[in-house]
Design an enzyme around this catalytic site. Structure first.
Site, short mmCIF file in Angstrom:
data_model
loop_
_atom_site.label_atom_id
_atom_site.label_comp_id
_atom_site.label_asym_id
_atom_site.label_seq_id
_atom_site.Cartn_x
_atom_site.Cartn_y
_atom_site.Cartn_z
N LEU A 17 0.73 -1.24 -0.04
CA LEU A 17 0.05 0.00 -0.16
C LEU A 17 0.85 1.38 -0.02
O LEU A 17 0.74 2.28 -0.62
CB LEU A 17 -1.02 -0.16 1.20
CG LEU A 17 -2.06 1.30 1.12
CD1 LEU A 17 -2.70 1.19 0.13
CD2 LEU A 17 -2.76 1.41 2.69
N LYS A 114 0.52 11.54 17.91
CA LYS A 114 0.55 10.02 18.36
C LYS A 114 -0.63 9.51 18.72
O LYS A 114 -1.37 10.12 19.62
CB LYS A 114 1.80 10.13 19.41
CG LYS A 114 3.13 10.36 18.80
CD LYS A 114 4.31 9.88 19.63
CE LYS A 114 5.62 10.37 19.08
NZ LYS A 114 5.90 10.03 17.70
N CYS A 517 6.61 3.67 7.32
CA CYS A 517 6.73 2.39 8.39
C CYS A 517 8.11 2.57 8.83
O CYS A 517 8.83 2.96 8.36
CB CYS A 517 6.45 1.55 7.29
SG CYS A 517 4.91 1.16 6.51
N HIS A 696 6.75 17.29 7.50
CA HIS A 696 6.06 16.12 7.14
C HIS A 696 5.12 16.10 5.67
O HIS A 696 4.48 15.50 5.35
CB HIS A 696 5.17 15.44 8.24
CG HIS A 696 5.82 15.27 9.43
ND1 HIS A 696 6.07 16.42 10.40
CD2 HIS A 696 6.43 14.14 10.00
CE1 HIS A 696 6.66 15.82 11.37
NE2 HIS A 696 7.18 14.59 10.98
#
Ligand code: GLN
Ligand code: ZN
Length: 757
Positions: A17, A114, A517, A696
């Protein structure tokens, strides 16, 4: 005994993905191809759970980016600035996740935080006074239909109304309780629709219930579910909690007409006591989270069987469940070819946890557990001695003295000495450490790992990159430089590989945020440093410039928090072992001429217990000393920096100050600089660099935007204490956006200096 899974990983065992999404972002594939990849992954996840006989299989746990964002989208909580872009639904969704800069406009991403005490990040839903929650259940309906087509009676999973409202940000005057009515109506409508589409069970995830709850919280929760549960429409509803226990609302949970209650018996310290003390309602199912969804160690069957029996004795009708979504563990051990057999047999990743559920189901159904082969081999495994112990390391930890936790002279004295030594301009500029890990950097590492090139060639390439990076920073005009971290694939993995006591996987990826990841190392044994880990790189980098070069290390708390920890010694013990190893590296860097050393504690905030009453006793009491131990041996003139991410640390500012670093940089740009007030209120002493732009997202901040952020900071932070830097490392960014962003950053600082702030 039935079995249940709260959620399954979704990026694909080979990160399919991630790669498809990134291709889509780059315009290399269309939406259809991306959707096809997603569909195939969902089918595979349902399939493997069916093969293991899981009775309650989740659907709608899939996400292109984040399930909280999915929920915001489902409820229609899309801020106007994203709607105004006029993009497709999918691209609007991605604009909320990643920001958008292009022909349709220029908007930042939603804030990212988070997810409770994990390293997963969710997108913070944003509600303003105009927001109207108009639900569109297309996604869960679609995933339910897919599951049904595969003959799976899956339970759609949604982030629950209470958790959603508690996590959302309110930008207007309205707050959570003002949205309660709308939210209840929207969730009720979705529940009704799912029931009509044939969902037997619907799971509402309510992890927010394991935090400290106020009276108002409980009122809000009860009010929401009184309404929502009046619209079950024949479906059954499971309220799923995890990451702790529900001591503040157990009675409320039992009193509401839920059909199932999911409790965490791994992290929920009081879960057993609650059930045993107050009993469990006869008409409900207890989804007992007994298979650890967060760690990778094998389940101890004898303990689990005992736990189930205990709950049954307390009168509960038990369904055996994972303790939280399996999102937080890697896919499968089958992808690992290099783990030593002795270690391998002690681990269970997501797929192996399904096997555990399957075996436990059989064991619990048997007249005696001992009659099952799986039970006996598991018992034998837990009875065997294991390797990895190191008496010398244990002795060193035992010999730590109280004074080893304190750096002298005191902060103020050091600050003056360092000002004199470095003579940095006002508002010194720097970066957090890593520079873009471009394709050539990755290719070099891959070639080395595959054995296609030798160490000399690998190192030579990285040296070339360092030289280019240093030259680039000099050209841009930054004041304190970094070497760029090209030799590191990951800030924790790199150190784990250099230290003994860690184990590494090949493909054990865990989603961190969006398509990103990480591959957490496993703490297998006692940790020690065999040899210097970063000295050569840092010394080389410093040799290329007159400007100060930061030695760059990862701190003990972060190394531990981003690894899978041991379960046979305490976290404190393990953190101190790592701290002693990093301390040796700090002293080596200093001895080799590095004048500034940054020790990243990116993940320090992350494992703060969810209940305030546990903060000090369970965490800060060892985490802060572990950090202090790392740097307490350096000279006064050596400047110690630290860095933290997603700094929702407004509430632990004194503890952060107490880390006794000289400078701290942290993420701030995604949280609208709210932390500044808290710094001021607490007389924060450490010099600070709140990130001036969001790394980000690929968008390039303008000079005036950065100046604006800095001016806001200067209103709260004395100019002499303020550093100018991006909010995190640049490794995930491209060079195209990094160079102009940093140029703008330096320009903004220069203009402000000239304006005599
Ligand atoms: N020094 C690290 C880097 O720049 C810090 C990363 C982080 O905080 N996550 O990559
Ligand atoms: Zn960071």
């Amino acid at each position: 005994m039935k079995t249940s899974v709260i959620g399954y990983p979704r990026v694909g065992s080979l990160r399919e993905l991630k790669f498809a999404s990134e291709k889509y972002f780059r315009g290399e594939i269309g939406a259809e191809e991306l959707q096809a990849t997603a569909k195939a992954l969902r089918a595979a996840h349902i399939d493997v759970q069916m093969k293991n006989g899981i009775d309650f299989i989740p659907c709608n746990d899939f996400s292109f980016y984040d399930t909280v964002l999915d929920t915001a989208f489902l409820l229609g909580a899309v801020p106007a600035r994203y709607k105004q872009l006029g993009l497709s639904a999918l691209d609007t969704y991605f604009a909320m996740a990643r920001g958008y800069q292009g022909e349709h406009g220029d908007v930042k991403a939603l804030a990212m935080k988070k997810w409770f005490n994990t390293n997963y990040h969710y997108m913070v839903p944003e509600l303003d006074d105009e927001t109207e929650l108009v639900p569109d259940a297309a996604k869960p309906l679609g995933e339910l239909a897919e599951a049904k087509a595969a003959s799976c009676a899956a339970k759609p999973v949604l982030c629950g109304a209470f958790t959603f409202l508690k996590l959302a940000r309110y930008t207007g005057k309205k707050d959570a309780k003002d949205f309660a009515k709308q939210a209840a109506a929207a969730y009720g409508a979705v529940l009704e629709t799912l029931a009509a589409a044939g969902a037997n069970w619907v799971q509402f995830d309510e992890p927010a219930l394991v935090r400290d709850l106020s009276k108002e919280d409980k009122k809000l929760f009860t009010a929401l579910y009184k309404k929502i549960l009046s619209r079950k429409n024949g479906a059954k509803v499971l309220v799923q909690t995890y990451f702790g226990d529900v001591r503040d609302c157990y009675k409320e949970l039992c009193a509401l007409p839920f059909d199932g209650i999911g409790l965490d018996f791994i992290e929920g310290r009081e879960s057993f006591a609650l059930v045993e003390k107050f009993g469990f309602p006869k008409e409900k199912l207890l989804f007992a989270g007994l298979v650890n969804g967060k760690n990778i160690w094998k389940n101890h069957y004898a303990a689990t069987v005992n736990a189930v029996r205990r709950l049954q004795n307390a009168g509960a009708d038990v369904v055996l469940s994972t303790s939280c979504s399996l999102l937080h563990v890697p896919y499968t051990l089958r992808n690992e070819t290099k783990l030593p057999a002795e270690c391998n047999e002690r681990f269970a990743f997501a797929e192996e946890k399904l096997t555990e559920l399957c075996e436990l189901k059989e064991i619990l159904a048997a007249s005696a557990p001992e009659s099952c082969a799986a039970f006996c081999s598991n018992a034998a495994l837990f009875a065997r001695e294991r390797s990895g112990k190191n008496a010398a390391v244990q002795a060193k930890v035992a010999a730590i003295r109280k004074e080893d936790y304190t750096r002298l002279p005191l902060f103020e004295v050091r600050e003056a000495i360092q000002r004199e030594r470095f003579k940095l301009p006002l508002l010194p500029t720097t970066t957090i450490g890593s520079f873009p890990q471009t394709a050539d950097v990755k290719a070099n590492r891959a070639a080395y790992k595959k054995g296609e090139i030798g160490k000399a060639e690998y190192d030579a390439f990285n040296r070339k990159k360092i030289a280019e990076c240093v030259a680039l920073q000099e050209k841009i005009g930054l004041d304190v430089l970094v070497h760029g971290e090209f030799e590191r694939n990951d800030m924790v993995e790199y150190f784990g590989e250099c230290l003994s006591g860690f184990l590494f996987t090949e493909k054990a990826w865990v989603q961190s945020y969006g398509t990103r990841c990480v591959k957490p190392p496993i703490v297998w044994g006692d940790v020690s440093r065999e040899k210097p880990m970063t000295v050569e790189w840092s010394v080389y980098a410093q040799s290329l410039t007159e400007k100060p070069m930061k030695g760059m290390l990862t701190g003990p708390v972060t190394i531990l928090n981003w690894s899978f920890p041991r379960e046979d010694i305490t976290l404190r013990e393990c953190a101190l072992q790592i701290a002693l190893a990093i301390r040796e590296e700090v002293l080596d860097l200093e001895a080799n001429g590095l004048k500034i050393i940054q020790i990243d504690e990116a993940a320090l905030r992350e494992k703060l217990p969810l209940r305030k009453s546990d903060w000090e006793s369970e965490y800060l009491s060892w985490a802060i000393p572990a950090f202090r131990l790392v740097h307490s041996g350096v000279k006064a003139e050596t400047q110690i920096h630290t860095h933290m991410c997603y700094s929702e640390f407004t509430d632990i500012i004194p503890a952060i100050d107490n880390m006794d670093a000289d400078v701290i940089t942290f993420e701030a740009s995604r949280s609208d600089l709210l932390i500044l007030d808290a710094l001021k209120a607490n007389n924060f002493r450490t010099q600070v660099g709140p990130g001036v732009y969001d790394i980000h997202s690929p968008r390039v901040p303008s000079v005036s935007e950065i100046k604006g952020a800095l001016k806001k900071m200067l209103a709260k932070i004395p100019a002499q204490k303020l550093w100018v830097n991006p909010d995190c490392g640049l490794k995930t960014r491209g060079v195209e956006e990094t160079v102009p962003s940093l140029e703008h950053l330096v320009e903004a600082a220069k203009e402000l200096r000239n304006e005599n702030v």
